[in-house]
Enzyme design. Structure first.
Site, PDB file in Angstrom:
ATOM      1  N   ASN A  34       8.377   6.959  -1.757  1.00  0.00           N
ATOM      2  CA  ASN A  34       8.617   5.758  -2.555  1.00  0.00           C
ATOM      3  C   ASN A  34      10.125   5.510  -2.693  1.00  0.00           C
ATOM      4  OD1 ASN A  34       5.841   5.836  -2.920  1.00  0.00           O
ATOM      5  ND2 ASN A  34       5.978   6.686  -4.994  1.00  0.00           N
ATOM      6  N   TYR A  89      -4.483  11.144  -2.296  1.00  0.00           N
ATOM      7  CA  TYR A  89      -4.627  11.054  -3.748  1.00  0.00           C
ATOM      8  C   TYR A  89      -5.305   9.752  -4.132  1.00  0.00           C
ATOM      9  CZ  TYR A  89      -0.491   7.923  -4.040  1.00  0.00           C
ATOM     10  OH  TYR A  89       0.393   6.879  -3.912  1.00  0.00           O
ATOM     11  N   TRP A 104      -5.926  15.634  -3.294  1.00  0.00           N
ATOM     12  CA  TRP A 104      -6.503  16.522  -2.291  1.00  0.00           C
ATOM     13  C   TRP A 104      -5.371  16.830  -1.315  1.00  0.00           C
ATOM     14  CZ3 TRP A 104      -8.745  12.337  -4.500  1.00  0.00           C
ATOM     15  CH2 TRP A 104      -9.972  12.519  -5.138  1.00  0.00           C
ATOM     16  N   ARG A 105      -4.613  17.890  -1.590  1.00  0.00           N
ATOM     17  CA  ARG A 105      -3.398  18.156  -0.805  1.00  0.00           C
ATOM     18  C   ARG A 105      -3.148  19.647  -0.601  1.00  0.00           C
ATOM     19  NH1 ARG A 105       0.941  16.352  -5.337  1.00  0.00           N
ATOM     20  NH2 ARG A 105       2.216  15.802  -3.527  1.00  0.00           N
ATOM     21  N   GLY A 266       9.798   5.616 -11.834  1.00  0.00           N
ATOM     22  CA  GLY A 266      10.943   6.527 -11.752  1.00  0.00           C
ATOM     23  C   GLY A 266      11.489   6.651 -10.344  1.00  0.00           C
ATOM     24  N   ASP A 267      10.594   6.644  -9.360  1.00  0.00           N
ATOM     25  CA  ASP A 267      11.021   6.764  -7.967  1.00  0.00           C
ATOM     26  C   ASP A 267      11.873   5.563  -7.556  1.00  0.00           C
ATOM     27  OD1 ASP A 267       9.221   8.910  -8.056  1.00  0.00           O
ATOM     28  OD2 ASP A 267       7.611   7.714  -7.178  1.00  0.00           O
TER      29      ASP A 267
END
Length: 319
Positions: A34, A89, A104-105, A266-267
């Site tokens: 991002n 996700y 799922w990572r 925030g990103d």
């Protein structure tokens, strides 16, 4: 003036959004990607953005890399693993725009970046950029020894003159314990030429009683320049061994019709700040760029959305 160069280390995943078993949307995102995309959108040709990660060789992985390249992200340091795939996700938003995630990572390709046989070649590339950016998530997804190895490489890069930029982006579920996260963050802050942190995250991890206490702790841990992100209240900047601090109010909420989705707030702030900081602009301009960019992002749904870069630049020129 030649463009600045930054390498951004992290993971980008497949994103599912919407109500389950209805019309769910497929997209992509991840805190560092991002930031990479928004930084490139705003900075344009003044900053070269390199993404450092690992992906699979499956069609979905290759489609994701194609998407990043379409945003003019340099993907030469994205390593390919034949037996791994990207993480996934699912994101859902409540009526106020706040989000919840499911991931799922656990076996994603990015988790094994440091173990990749060609990671040494990536480290050599990093020695030739102006800055390296990573987050607490970049570190948290790695096996503990790999995390230590990456931090060791970053320490060497810092000694060679590469600036280290760090956002703690604390996500408790990714860490084995709060103590483990604190120990790792201590090492990252000690390397940080610039720390871009969210006050709420720092309170959750360190129980800081005030922004001033948070700032003092970060400087004590080693961070040279510090930005504390305060959401709707803007941000505060300080520099180690300099008494003066700079507070920048948030972009007026009256100009935000409605907060739709706080994903990547925030990103995107980090991206706006870095677009000006990397090119040595005044701190107030850096912080205002972060506020303005984040304000645009939270009025749209999804991690990666369209932005009006020229409007941001025009506003900063008039302040």
């Amino acid at each position: 003036m030649s463009p600045k160069s930054i390498a951004i280390i992290g993971e980008c995943m497949v994103e599912l959004s919407g109500q389950p078993f209805t019309a769910m949307q497929q997209n992509y995102g991840g805190d560092t990607m991002n930031t990479a995309i928004y930084l490139k959108k705003l900075a344009g040709n003044t900053v070269n953005v390199n993404y450092v990660s690992a992906m699979g060789t499956d069609p979905l992985s290759r489609a994701l890399i194609d998407k990043w390249q379409a945003h003019h992200i340099n993907t030469e340091s994205v390593l390919l693993s034949h037996n791994k795939q990207p993480g996934l996700y699912m994101i859902q938003n409540d009526a106020s725009g706040e989000r919840t995630f499911q991931y799922w990572r656990n076996d994603s390709a990015a988790k094994y970046l440091v173990q990749h046989e060609n990671f040494g070649d990536v480290v050599k590339v990093l020695a030739h950029v102006d800055a390296v950016y990573l987050s607490g998530i970049s570190l948290a997804i790695l096996p503990e020894q790999d995390c230590h190895t990456l931090l060791t490489h970053l320490a060497q890069l810092k000694r060679q003159g590469v600036m280290i930029i760090y956002d703690s982006n604390y996500r408790p579920a990714l860490w084995s314990s709060k103590e483990h996260s604190q120990q790792t963050n201590n090492k990252a802050y000690a390397l940080a030429d610039l720390a871009l942190v969210t006050f709420d995250d720092e309170v959750q991890l360190w129980a800081d009683s005030s922004v001033a206490d948070c700032t003092a702790r970060l400087h004590q841990q080693g961070a040279n320049e510090v930005i504390i992100k305060l959401g709707a209240e803007g941000c505060q900047y300080s520099k180690k061994h300099v008494d003066e601090s700079v507070s920048v109010e948030a972009f007026s909420t009256q100009k935000i019709a409605k907060v739709i989705d706080t994903t990547a707030a925030g990103d995107s702030f980090n991206a706006g700040f870095l677009a000006y900081w990397l090119t040595a602009q005044p701190i107030k301009h850096c912080a205002l760029a972060g506020n303005l960019l984040a304000a645009q992002v939270i009025q749209q749904r999804g991690a990666i959305v369209e932005i009006d870069s020229q409007a941001i630049k025009n506003t900063i020129e008039n302040n």
